[in-house]
Scaffold this motif. Structure first.
Motif, PDB file in Angstrom:
ATOM      1  N   UNK A 281       0.793  -1.223   0.000  1.00  0.00           N
ATOM      2  CA  UNK A 281       0.000   0.000   0.000  1.00  0.00           C
ATOM      3  C   UNK A 281       0.831   1.283   0.000  1.00  0.00           C
ATOM      4  N   UNK A 282       2.104   1.186   0.435  1.00  0.00           N
ATOM      5  CA  UNK A 282       2.908   2.401   0.541  1.00  0.00           C
ATOM      6  C   UNK A 282       4.045   2.429  -0.482  1.00  0.00           C
ATOM      7  N   UNK A 283       4.769   1.330  -0.628  1.00  0.00           N
ATOM      8  CA  UNK A 283       5.956   1.356  -1.474  1.00  0.00           C
ATOM      9  C   UNK A 283       5.687   0.992  -2.937  1.00  0.00           C
ATOM     10  N   UNK A 284       4.833   0.006  -3.190  1.00  0.00           N
ATOM     11  CA  UNK A 284       4.616  -0.440  -4.569  1.00  0.00           C
ATOM     12  C   UNK A 284       3.820   0.538  -5.433  1.00  0.00           C
ATOM     13  N   UNK A 285       2.839   1.296  -4.899  1.00  0.00           N
ATOM     14  CA  UNK A 285       2.141   2.254  -5.771  1.00  0.00           C
ATOM     15  C   UNK A 285       3.058   3.283  -6.438  1.00  0.00           C
ATOM     16  N   UNK A 286       4.020   3.905  -5.703  1.00  0.00           N
ATOM     17  CA  UNK A 286       4.935   4.815  -6.418  1.00  0.00           C
ATOM     18  C   UNK A 286       5.798   4.082  -7.452  1.00  0.00           C
ATOM     19  N   UNK A 287       6.189   2.847  -7.144  1.00  0.00           N
ATOM     20  CA  UNK A 287       6.970   2.085  -8.122  1.00  0.00           C
ATOM     21  C   UNK A 287       6.144   1.769  -9.361  1.00  0.00           C
ATOM     22  N   UNK A 288       4.843   1.517  -9.177  1.00  0.00           N
ATOM     23  CA  UNK A 288       4.002   1.234 -10.334  1.00  0.00           C
ATOM     24  C   UNK A 288       3.815   2.490 -11.188  1.00  0.00           C
ATOM     25  N   UNK A 289       3.829   3.676 -10.570  1.00  0.00           N
ATOM     26  CA  UNK A 289       3.775   4.918 -11.348  1.00  0.00           C
ATOM     27  C   UNK A 289       4.997   5.046 -12.245  1.00  0.00           C
ATOM     28  N   UNK A 290       6.157   4.663 -11.706  1.00  0.00           N
ATOM     29  CA  UNK A 290       7.385   4.717 -12.502  1.00  0.00           C
ATOM     30  C   UNK A 290       7.355   3.732 -13.661  1.00  0.00           C
ATOM     31  N   UNK A 291       6.615   2.644 -13.493  1.00  0.00           N
ATOM     32  CA  UNK A 291       6.556   1.636 -14.560  1.00  0.00           C
ATOM     33  C   UNK A 291       5.348   1.852 -15.469  1.00  0.00           C
ATOM     34  N   UNK A 292       4.793   3.042 -15.500  1.00  0.00           N
ATOM     35  CA  UNK A 292       3.691   3.355 -16.396  1.00  0.00           C
ATOM     36  C   UNK A 292       2.344   2.877 -15.891  1.00  0.00           C
ATOM     37  N   UNK A 293       2.097   3.020 -14.587  1.00  0.00           N
ATOM     38  CA  UNK A 293       0.826   2.622 -13.952  1.00  0.00           C
ATOM     39  C   UNK A 293       0.529   1.139 -14.061  1.00  0.00           C
ATOM     40  N   UNK A 294       1.531   0.327 -14.223  1.00  0.00           N
ATOM     41  CA  UNK A 294       1.322  -1.120 -14.276  1.00  0.00           C
ATOM     42  C   UNK A 294       1.533  -1.687 -12.882  1.00  0.00           C
ATOM     43  N   UNK A 295       0.648  -2.561 -12.461  1.00  0.00           N
ATOM     44  CA  UNK A 295       0.788  -3.206 -11.165  1.00  0.00           C
ATOM     45  C   UNK A 295       2.011  -4.115 -11.210  1.00  0.00           C
ATOM     46  N   UNK A 296       2.947  -3.902 -10.309  1.00  0.00           N
ATOM     47  CA  UNK A 296       4.208  -4.654 -10.339  1.00  0.00           C
ATOM     48  C   UNK A 296       3.966  -6.149 -10.214  1.00  0.00           C
ATOM     49  N   UNK A 297       3.000  -6.544  -9.421  1.00  0.00           N
ATOM     50  CA  UNK A 297       2.743  -7.970  -9.239  1.00  0.00           C
ATOM     51  C   UNK A 297       2.264  -8.628 -10.539  1.00  0.00           C
ATOM     52  N   UNK A 298       1.671  -7.853 -11.441  1.00  0.00           N
ATOM     53  CA  UNK A 298       1.192  -8.396 -12.713  1.00  0.00           C
ATOM     54  C   UNK A 298       2.271  -8.452 -13.789  1.00  0.00           C
ATOM     55  N   UNK A 299       3.469  -7.945 -13.511  1.00  0.00           N
ATOM     56  CA  UNK A 299       4.534  -7.961 -14.515  1.00  0.00           C
ATOM     57  C   UNK A 299       4.945  -9.409 -14.792  1.00  0.00           C
ATOM     58  N   UNK A 300       5.002  -9.740 -16.099  1.00  0.00           N
ATOM     59  CA  UNK A 300       5.376 -11.099 -16.474  1.00  0.00           C
ATOM     60  C   UNK A 300       5.856 -11.117 -17.917  1.00  0.00           C
ATOM     61  N   UNK A 301       6.556 -12.183 -18.231  1.00  0.00           N
ATOM     62  CA  UNK A 301       6.978 -12.445 -19.602  1.00  0.00           C
ATOM     63  C   UNK A 301       6.101 -13.579 -20.114  1.00  0.00           C
ATOM     64  N   UNK A 302       5.331 -13.305 -21.141  1.00  0.00           N
ATOM     65  CA  UNK A 302       4.412 -14.306 -21.688  1.00  0.00           C
ATOM     66  C   UNK A 302       5.189 -15.181 -22.665  1.00  0.00           C
ATOM     67  N   UNK A 303       5.254 -16.478 -22.363  1.00  0.00           N
ATOM     68  CA  UNK A 303       5.927 -17.425 -23.240  1.00  0.00           C
ATOM     69  C   UNK A 303       4.973 -17.967 -24.308  1.00  0.00           C
ATOM     70  N   UNK A 304       3.723 -18.155 -23.916  1.00  0.00           N
ATOM     71  CA  UNK A 304       2.715 -18.660 -24.850  1.00  0.00           C
ATOM     72  C   UNK A 304       1.379 -18.040 -24.459  1.00  0.00           C
TER      73      UNK A 304
END
Length: 147
Positions: A39-62
């Motif tokens: 609630x405190x640290x990840x929201x600013x980090x997600x702003x830096x990554x273009x409003x993407x939720x960090x937990x949803x970041x993934x590399x799609x193989x298929x």
């Protein structure tokens, strides 16, 4: 019967109670850290990554296979590195917090064990050991002067 007696001795000595208290405090501490990270640290980090939720970041193989009616027939195959980032942030916050607490406790213990500091009452066992050490040094000086 001997096993029951050993368990009773273990429980009465306080080991079990200390362990239970530690587990309860650890669980409560985990909740605090979880909220701090999510609630405190990840929201600013997600702003830096273009409003993407960090937990949803993934590399799609298929990619997922979707039928004509919109149902998913085969799930996507992906490497979820965002969850790893979140777990690493959790780990570093918990590790740093524990480091600070242990450092503070060690400072208090060191101050309590200092026999020359009169602002803190020295525990009796440390006081007795210090007197014993002084007596041994005095005895060694006496023995040296006789030789």
């Amino acid at each position: 019967m001997k096993l029951f007696k050993e368990f009773k001795d273990f429980a009465v000595k306080g080991n079990m109670m200390d362990m239970a208290i530690g587990i309860i405090i650890g669980a409560a501490f985990n909740k605090v850290i979880d909220v701090l990270v999510k609630q405190v640290m990840l929201p600013p980090l997600s702003l830096l990554s273009g409003n993407m939720d960090i937990q949803d970041m993934r590399i799609v193989l298929k990619n997922a296979i979707v039928a004509e009616d919109g149902t998913v027939t085969k799930e996507e195959v992906a490497i979820g590195y965002g969850a790893l980032i979140e777990a690493a942030v959790d780990f570093f916050i918990i590790g740093f917090t524990i480091f600070v607490v242990v450092k503070f406790m060690n400072r208090l213990i060191k101050k309590a064990e200092d026999t020359k500091d009169k602002t803190v009452t020295t525990p009796k066992n440390i006081e007795l050991l210090s007197k014993l050490s002084d007596l041994m040094e005095e005895q060694n000086e006496l023995l040296k002067s006789k030789v």
